[in-house]
Design a protein around this motif. Sequence first.
Motif, mmCIF file in Angstrom:
data_model
loop_
_atom_site.group_PDB
_atom_site.id
_atom_site.type_symbol
_atom_site.label_atom_id
_atom_site.label_comp_id
_atom_site.label_asym_id
_atom_site.label_seq_id
_atom_site.Cartn_x
_atom_site.Cartn_y
_atom_site.Cartn_z
ATOM 1 N N THR A 186 -2.929 13.049 -4.333
ATOM 2 C CA THR A 186 -1.517 12.917 -3.956
ATOM 3 C C THR A 186 -1.027 11.499 -4.189
ATOM 4 O OG1 THR A 186 -1.781 14.649 -2.289
ATOM 5 C CG2 THR A 186 0.152 13.225 -2.099
ATOM 6 N N PHE A 187 -1.869 10.522 -3.915
ATOM 7 C CA PHE A 187 -1.483 9.126 -4.137
ATOM 8 C C PHE A 187 -1.166 8.889 -5.618
ATOM 9 C CE2 PHE A 187 -2.554 4.770 -5.321
ATOM 10 C CZ PHE A 187 -1.763 4.044 -4.438
ATOM 11 N N LYS A 188 -2.059 9.321 -6.496
ATOM 12 C CA LYS A 188 -1.835 9.113 -7.927
ATOM 13 C C LYS A 188 -0.582 9.832 -8.407
ATOM 14 C CE LYS A 188 -6.607 8.246 -9.366
ATOM 15 N NZ LYS A 188 -7.744 8.735 -10.178
ATOM 16 N N ARG A 189 -0.354 11.034 -7.905
ATOM 17 C CA ARG A 189 0.842 11.790 -8.288
ATOM 18 C C ARG A 189 2.105 11.095 -7.805
ATOM 19 N NH1 ARG A 189 1.252 16.749 -4.899
ATOM 20 N NH2 ARG A 189 2.351 15.251 -3.567
ATOM 21 N N ASP A 190 2.114 10.693 -6.537
ATOM 22 C CA ASP A 190 3.292 10.020 -5.994
ATOM 23 C C ASP A 190 3.508 8.657 -6.646
ATOM 24 O OD1 ASP A 190 3.522 12.203 -4.363
ATOM 25 O OD2 ASP A 190 3.001 11.171 -2.501
ATOM 26 N N PHE A 191 2.416 7.978 -6.969
ATOM 27 C CA PHE A 191 2.530 6.661 -7.611
ATOM 28 C C PHE A 191 3.175 6.789 -8.984
ATOM 29 C CE2 PHE A 191 1.464 2.734 -9.605
ATOM 30 C CZ PHE A 191 1.323 1.821 -8.577
ATOM 31 N N PRO B 205 -3.629 6.500 9.838
ATOM 32 C CA PRO B 205 -2.381 6.217 9.123
ATOM 33 C C PRO B 205 -1.649 7.489 8.709
ATOM 34 C CG PRO B 205 -4.164 4.853 8.290
ATOM 35 C CD PRO B 205 -4.791 5.859 9.213
ATOM 36 N N GLY B 206 -0.357 7.530 8.980
ATOM 37 C CA GLY B 206 0.459 8.654 8.547
ATOM 38 C C GLY B 206 1.095 8.374 7.200
ATOM 39 N N LYS B 207 1.706 9.390 6.632
ATOM 40 C CA LYS B 207 2.320 9.235 5.312
ATOM 41 C C LYS B 207 3.529 8.318 5.420
ATOM 42 C CE LYS B 207 3.481 11.932 1.223
ATOM 43 N NZ LYS B 207 3.573 13.299 0.646
ATOM 44 N N ILE B 208 3.507 7.235 4.639
ATOM 45 C CA ILE B 208 4.580 6.248 4.674
ATOM 46 C C ILE B 208 5.151 6.066 3.281
ATOM 47 C CG2 ILE B 208 3.598 5.037 6.661
ATOM 48 C CD1 ILE B 208 2.471 2.962 4.720
ATOM 49 N N ASP B 209 6.245 5.292 3.197
ATOM 50 C CA ASP B 209 6.900 5.070 1.913
ATOM 51 C C ASP B 209 5.965 4.299 0.977
ATOM 52 O OD1 ASP B 209 9.542 5.048 0.322
ATOM 53 O OD2 ASP B 209 8.889 2.949 0.284
ATOM 54 N N LEU B 210 5.649 4.903 -0.151
ATOM 55 C CA LEU B 210 4.655 4.350 -1.069
ATOM 56 C C LEU B 210 5.146 3.070 -1.742
ATOM 57 C CD1 LEU B 210 1.897 4.760 -2.421
ATOM 58 C CD2 LEU B 210 3.040 6.117 -4.171
ATOM 59 N N MET B 211 6.370 3.068 -2.217
ATOM 60 C CA MET B 211 6.886 1.901 -2.940
ATOM 61 C C MET B 211 6.920 0.672 -2.038
ATOM 62 S SD MET B 211 9.947 3.445 -5.337
ATOM 63 C CE MET B 211 10.116 1.897 -6.249
ATOM 64 N N THR B 212 7.404 0.836 -0.832
ATOM 65 C CA THR B 212 7.487 -0.294 0.093
ATOM 66 C C THR B 212 6.108 -0.850 0.399
ATOM 67 O OG1 THR B 212 9.493 0.610 1.104
ATOM 68 C CG2 THR B 212 8.267 -1.014 2.374
ATOM 69 N N VAL C 124 -8.379 2.375 -5.260
ATOM 70 C CA VAL C 124 -7.177 3.206 -5.142
ATOM 71 C C VAL C 124 -7.302 4.178 -3.974
ATOM 72 C CG1 VAL C 124 -5.761 4.938 -6.328
ATOM 73 C CG2 VAL C 124 -6.610 2.951 -7.584
ATOM 74 N N GLU C 125 -8.532 4.639 -3.709
ATOM 75 C CA GLU C 125 -8.742 5.564 -2.601
ATOM 76 C C GLU C 125 -8.315 4.944 -1.269
ATOM 77 O OE1 GLU C 125 -10.899 4.739 -4.886
ATOM 78 O OE2 GLU C 125 -11.888 6.513 -5.720
ATOM 79 N N LYS C 126 -8.553 3.639 -1.100
ATOM 80 C CA LYS C 126 -8.174 2.956 0.138
ATOM 81 C C LYS C 126 -6.656 2.861 0.264
ATOM 82 C CE LYS C 126 -12.369 1.962 1.590
ATOM 83 N NZ LYS C 126 -12.932 2.588 2.803
ATOM 84 N N PHE C 127 -5.978 2.554 -0.837
ATOM 85 C CA PHE C 127 -4.516 2.536 -0.799
ATOM 86 C C PHE C 127 -3.982 3.922 -0.438
ATOM 87 C CE2 PHE C 127 -4.650 -1.295 -3.696
ATOM 88 C CZ PHE C 127 -4.024 -2.157 -2.809
ATOM 89 N N THR D 211 3.959 4.689 -14.082
ATOM 90 C CA THR D 211 2.760 4.156 -14.714
ATOM 91 C C THR D 211 1.572 4.416 -13.805
ATOM 92 O OG1 THR D 211 1.784 2.208 -15.775
ATOM 93 C CG2 THR D 211 2.979 1.834 -13.706
ATOM 94 N N THR D 212 0.393 4.009 -14.228
ATOM 95 C CA THR D 212 -0.804 4.216 -13.410
ATOM 96 C C THR D 212 -0.940 3.094 -12.382
ATOM 97 O OG1 THR D 212 -2.244 2.932 -14.877
ATOM 98 C CG2 THR D 212 -1.946 5.289 -15.378
ATOM 99 N N PRO D 213 -1.650 3.356 -11.289
ATOM 100 C CA PRO D 213 -1.840 2.299 -10.289
ATOM 101 C C PRO D 213 -2.468 1.038 -10.868
ATOM 102 C CG PRO D 213 -2.457 4.419 -9.362
ATOM 103 C CD PRO D 213 -2.195 4.656 -10.812
ATOM 104 N N GLN D 214 -3.504 1.179 -11.698
ATOM 105 C CA GLN D 214 -4.212 -0.007 -12.184
ATOM 106 C C GLN D 214 -3.333 -0.869 -13.083
ATOM 107 O OE1 GLN D 214 -7.271 -0.888 -10.904
ATOM 108 N NE2 GLN D 214 -6.507 -2.798 -11.787
ATOM 109 N N ARG D 215 -2.560 -0.239 -13.967
ATOM 110 C CA ARG D 215 -1.685 -1.022 -14.844
ATOM 111 C C ARG D 215 -0.608 -1.735 -14.034
ATOM 112 N NH1 ARG D 215 -0.745 3.465 -19.692
ATOM 113 N NH2 ARG D 215 -2.825 3.244 -20.640
ATOM 114 N N TRP D 216 -0.054 -1.051 -13.066
ATOM 115 C CA TRP D 216 0.997 -1.658 -12.237
ATOM 116 C C TRP D 216 0.433 -2.796 -11.406
ATOM 117 C CZ3 TRP D 216 1.925 -2.258 -6.981
ATOM 118 C CH2 TRP D 216 3.237 -2.590 -6.622
ATOM 119 N N LEU D 217 -0.748 -2.592 -10.812
ATOM 120 C CA LEU D 217 -1.361 -3.624 -9.991
ATOM 121 C C LEU D 217 -1.670 -4.876 -10.803
ATOM 122 C CD1 LEU D 217 -3.774 -1.383 -7.883
ATOM 123 C CD2 LEU D 217 -1.883 -2.738 -6.969
#
Length: 270
Positions: A199-204, A167-174, A186-189, A210-216
Amino acid sequence: MEYTAKYITPDIKLSCYDDKFFKSDILFEEHMLVWFISGETKIVQADATYFLKQGDIFLIPRNQLATIINYPKNGQPHKTVVMHLSADRLREFYAPLSVRPQLPQAQPIRTYNNHPLLESCLASLIPYFDMKALPDNIASLKITEAISILRAIDPEVDDILANFEEPGKIDLMTYMEKNFMFNMPVEKFGYLTGRSLTTFKRDFKKAFQTTPQRWLTKKRLELAHYHLAEKKMKPIDVCYEVGFENLSHFSFAFKKYYGYSPTELGLKRS
């Protein structure tokens, strides 16, 4: 849950669930070719839902997220033959061939229901699961046979099996708006969006503030409320389809967020 599995090799197994129900959110890290002997499965993905039953044969492409719900049927267990088509095995198969696959962003599950060639290939594995000793090359030959049959009956399957791109870097929000209901680490996402965990946590944080867990959790509870209030679904079905692992955890989180339980919402609706 009573689960048993017999292996010819780590790549070929006979899987059996005797209990009433099994659910899991899965990232398919290898292509999987599956033949149903008995039982039923519901596979829920972001864009489609599949219902599979006795006699069905299907190929699940790798790097896919899905919620898998397995059921026994008509007094018989949920039983399947599963063949993993690993990248190493496929590279070996395709090495002498001149194949240039198209590189689509996503591939749907492919079904080959009751196809005689594939069914014969997979059914021929059954006697081997009870053998104590098996020649080393038998499993390899069977996997090669299965790949060859897939290529003969499905002209587009090379686009899946011969694609070894990560997988290449794609649009995170989408991506997250589309796949938040799958209960993945979160590592899998991060991997699926082409990012390291850091990088995922920073971009998220930058994208969602907010944090990934709260948003999820928030997104899953909002989707659950919609399913309960608008689609009139049962709490037990909603729980598993929006990414919770069990009904008690779902009910607790729902009541904490909304002030009333899923059951109470159903009573209000009535």
